[in-house]
Design a protein around this motif. Structure first.
Motif, PDB file in Angstrom:
ATOM      1  N   ASN A  19      -2.086  37.685 -50.021  1.00  9.94           N
ATOM      2  CA  ASN A  19      -3.303  38.421 -50.318  1.00  9.94           C
ATOM      3  C   ASN A  19      -3.504  39.503 -49.262  1.00  9.94           C
ATOM      4  O   ASN A  19      -3.734  39.215 -48.094  1.00  9.94           O
ATOM      5  CB  ASN A  19      -4.497  37.467 -50.332  1.00  9.94           C
ATOM      6  N   GLY A  50      -5.933  41.774 -49.486  1.00  9.08           N
ATOM      7  CA  GLY A  50      -7.340  42.157 -49.520  1.00  9.08           C
ATOM      8  C   GLY A  50      -7.591  43.180 -50.609  1.00  9.08           C
ATOM      9  O   GLY A  50      -6.670  43.841 -51.093  1.00  9.08           O
ATOM     10  N   ARG A  51      -8.841  43.308 -51.005  1.00  3.97           N
ATOM     11  CA  ARG A  51      -9.250  44.253 -52.046  1.00  3.97           C
ATOM     12  C   ARG A  51      -8.421  44.121 -53.322  1.00  3.97           C
ATOM     13  O   ARG A  51      -7.943  45.109 -53.887  1.00  3.97           O
ATOM     14  CB  ARG A  51      -9.189  45.682 -51.542  1.00  3.97           C
ATOM     15  N   ASN A  52      -8.209  42.886 -53.734  1.00  3.78           N
ATOM     16  CA  ASN A  52      -7.468  42.573 -54.963  1.00  3.78           C
ATOM     17  C   ASN A  52      -6.045  43.112 -54.974  1.00  3.78           C
ATOM     18  O   ASN A  52      -5.508  43.455 -56.018  1.00  3.78           O
ATOM     19  CB  ASN A  52      -8.228  43.076 -56.200  1.00  3.78           C
ATOM     20  N   LYS A  53      -5.423  43.197 -53.807  1.00  6.10           N
ATOM     21  CA  LYS A  53      -4.018  43.618 -53.702  1.00  6.10           C
ATOM     22  C   LYS A  53      -3.196  42.425 -53.243  1.00  6.10           C
ATOM     23  O   LYS A  53      -3.575  41.712 -52.319  1.00  6.10           O
ATOM     24  CB  LYS A  53      -3.877  44.768 -52.711  1.00  6.10           C
ATOM     25  N   TYR A  54      -2.074  42.237 -53.908  1.00  4.89           N
ATOM     26  CA  TYR A  54      -1.199  41.111 -53.599  1.00  4.89           C
ATOM     27  C   TYR A  54       0.248  41.576 -53.518  1.00  4.89           C
ATOM     28  O   TYR A  54       0.637  42.536 -54.171  1.00  4.89           O
ATOM     29  CB  TYR A  54      -1.290  40.033 -54.698  1.00  4.89           C
ATOM     30  N   THR A  86      -4.811  32.812 -47.429  1.00  3.87           N
ATOM     31  CA  THR A  86      -4.321  34.193 -47.346  1.00  3.87           C
ATOM     32  C   THR A  86      -2.990  34.283 -48.073  1.00  3.87           C
ATOM     33  O   THR A  86      -2.676  35.291 -48.688  1.00  3.87           O
ATOM     34  CB  THR A  86      -4.161  34.620 -45.869  1.00  3.87           C
TER      35      THR A  86
END
Length: 71
Positions: A23, A25-29, A66
């Protein structure tokens, strides 16, 4: 889940391929297909299947979600 429990679970899959979803953050993977390479006191090393890069993660990353590991 404690650090010791995470380490024990990863030890069972040492040398095997798993999928890690990281992860950012901010819906980024980022998603990797990796082989669990080595376990240390606070971190563990994985080697990516595609380009053989070695990446390190902490057991805390697993506890705080995370990263998520699919065995």
């Amino acid at each position: 889940m404690t650090r010791a429990q995470v380490k024990k679970q990863l030890y069972d899959y040492l040398g095997e391929s798993v999928t890690i979803r990281y992860n950012l953050g901010r819906n980024k993977y980022e998603q990797y297909r990796v082989k669990i390479k080595e376990l240390y006191n606070n971190i563990f090393l994985v080697q990516t299947d595609i380009d053989n890069q070695v990446k390190s993660f902490s057991y805390t990353d697993v506890i705080t979600k995370t990263i998520r590991i699919k065995f």
